[in-house]
Structure formats: C-alpha cells, structure tokens
Scaffold this motif. Structure first.
Motif, short mmCIF file in Angstrom:
data_model
loop_
_atom_site.label_atom_id
_atom_site.label_comp_id
_atom_site.label_asym_id
_atom_site.label_seq_id
_atom_site.Cartn_x
_atom_site.Cartn_y
_atom_site.Cartn_z
N ALA A 32 97.52 95.22 62.46
CA ALA A 32 96.36 94.41 62.09
C ALA A 32 95.78 93.72 63.33
CB ALA A 32 96.74 93.38 61.05
N ASP B 54 102.76 97.57 54.94
CA ASP B 54 102.66 96.35 55.76
C ASP B 54 103.06 96.59 57.21
OD1 ASP B 54 105.36 96.70 55.37
OD2 ASP B 54 105.73 94.73 54.50
N GLU C 166 90.17 98.00 57.14
CA GLU C 166 90.73 97.60 55.86
C GLU C 166 91.11 96.12 55.90
OE1 GLU C 166 91.67 98.59 51.96
OE2 GLU C 166 90.87 99.93 53.52
N SER D 33 99.41 94.33 52.57
CA SER D 33 100.68 93.58 52.54
C SER D 33 100.89 92.74 51.29
CB SER D 33 100.76 92.65 53.77
OG SER D 33 99.66 91.75 53.80
N CYS E 182 92.32 89.52 60.50
CA CYS E 182 92.37 89.79 59.06
C CYS E 182 91.96 91.22 58.74
CB CYS E 182 91.48 88.80 58.31
SG CYS E 182 89.76 88.83 58.80
N SER E 183 91.92 92.10 59.73
CA SER E 183 91.49 93.48 59.54
C SER E 183 92.52 94.46 60.06
CB SER E 183 90.16 93.74 60.27
OG SER E 183 89.14 92.90 59.81
N ILE E 184 92.51 95.65 59.48
CA ILE E 184 93.30 96.77 60.00
C ILE E 184 92.32 97.89 60.36
CG2 ILE E 184 95.12 98.46 59.56
CD1 ILE E 184 96.23 96.57 57.43
N ALA F 175 93.39 93.21 55.85
CA ALA F 175 94.83 93.29 56.14
C ALA F 175 95.68 92.91 54.93
CB ALA F 175 95.16 92.38 57.32
#
Length: 231
Positions: free
Chosen positions: A114, A110, A150, A156, A117-119, A152
């Motif tokens: 990010a 975590d 990815e 987490s 809503c994305s990494i 997010a």
C-alpha cells in the motif's frame, strides 16, 4: 434478469465491457459497477473499506424489482458473497470468476503493498506465473493504462458473513488458473479457503483455462460462459 458485475482489484466497471455482449444479446440487463474510491486514479480512497463496497452492491440490489445475478471477479468475490449474506432473497445466483468466497473473518489480501490509503497496481513480479497466463505484453500495457488504485482497507478489512441463507443461493465458480478437479479435491480435503464453497447447496464449477484476468485474456469466451450460466 439483472446481472450485476463486480470487478476485481484495480479495475472499474468499464473493464467488463468486452464481456457483456452475450449477456445482453440473451435479453439480460447488465450493470457493471465502479465501486467507491475507484472512480478515477485521483479519487479519494481515504477510509473506504470492504463494507463500503458491499454496501454499494446492497444498495443496487435494493433498488431493483427482482432477484439479480451477482458476478464477482477476484476480490469482487468477497463483495458479492457479503452482499448475498445481507440480502439473500435478492440474489438469484452467485458467479465467482477465478475466485472463491471468503470465510468469515478472512481478508482478501493484506500483503499487497500500500501507498497511504491506496494500493496501486504493483509490478508483474508480485504475481504468480499462473496469474499472468495469456496476459501478453500488449494486454499488460492495456491493464496498466486502465488500472485504478484499490482502497487499501478493502484488501485488509475482515469479511463478515453470518447468514446461513447465503448457502441456499445457487453458485458457480468459473475456474481459470485451476481445474474443477483440483478445486473439488481441495474441498474434499477440507482446505480452509474452500470452507464456504463446501457449504453451498447448489454449486457448479465451469472451466475457462487462462490467467487471472479472463475479461482481458478471453473476454468473448467469458461472456458466452456467463450467458450460459445465467440462462
């Protein structure tokens, strides 16, 4: 034997292509999954969490006729672990590639930065030197070209594994950044991140010295090792 391969962060199913030749030559059927939200760089990742990825794997397990081998790289380890927790009778073997299963309530990572809503794949400075072993400039360019952000919440959302039957499934760790002796020593010392490993009844550890992405840095060797483990 059906062998279902789950990629780690920022990778889709095609990232396994250089690895599957030996498995298929040995007569196994491979399915390298592209998980929800990772279909393309512009795919929607809103609201997609770890459980969505786990459920996608469970759906595949439910669709085939016999127990399958699950292979999970990096963050994919938590996904195959939870799928096995949900369907222990549908899994013949678990293979963790440069990763270990998560304790219940743990998160994959975590701390990754990010964007909404994305990494996205971060800069290389985020990773340890050991992660980047053998990842040449050319391979780094290729990785960045193929990378997809990815979701997010996958990084987490807490892991949920509560079915002790998962410990009865034979498991193998393919150790890349650390030796088998190091991993065994952490288990013997009671390191929290090895608590799941320590409860597996039939655990083996195989070494493939390289960085965190052996499917990029040593794909042929990884393929042969997977074929050897699957049998």
């Amino acid at each position: 034997m059906d062998v279902i391969l789950i990629p780690g962060f920022w990778l889709d199913g095609a990232s396994w292509n250089p690895v599957t030749r030996d498995l298929e030559a040995a007569g196994h059927r491979t399915l390298a999954m592209t998980l929800p939200g990772k279909e393309s760089p512009i795919a929607s990742r809103h609201g997609i969490g770890l459980r969505d990825h786990v459920n996608a794997v469970v759906d595949v397990l439910d669709s085939i006729d016999a127990p399958a081998v699950l292979v999970g790289h990096s963050g994919g380890a938590a996904i195959i672990q939870a799928a096995a927790d949900a369907r222990p009778g549908r899994v013949a073997h678990l293979i963790y590639v440069d990763a270990v299963p998560l304790p219940d309530g743990g998160v994959i990572n975590d701390e990754l930065p990010a964007v909404g809503c994305s990494i996205p794949l971060p800069g290389w400075e985020v990773f340890d030197d050991a992660d980047l072993t053998d990842l040449s400039d050319e391979l780094r360019q290729e990785f960045r070209r193929m990378a997809v952000p990815e979701p997010a919440l996958v990084a987490s959302e807490p892991q949920s594994v509560r079915n002790d039957a998962r410990f009865e499934i034979p498991a193998t760790v393919i150790a890349c950044e650390f030796s088998a002796a190091q991993i065994r020593s952490w288990m013997e010392a009671g390191a929290p991140f090895t608590s799941e490993l320590a409860q597996i009844k039939d655990l083996s550890i195989k070494e493939l010295p390289t960085g965190h992405w052996p499917q990029l840095t040593r794909p042929a060797e990884l393929g042969r090792l997977l074929a050897d483990v699957v049998g």
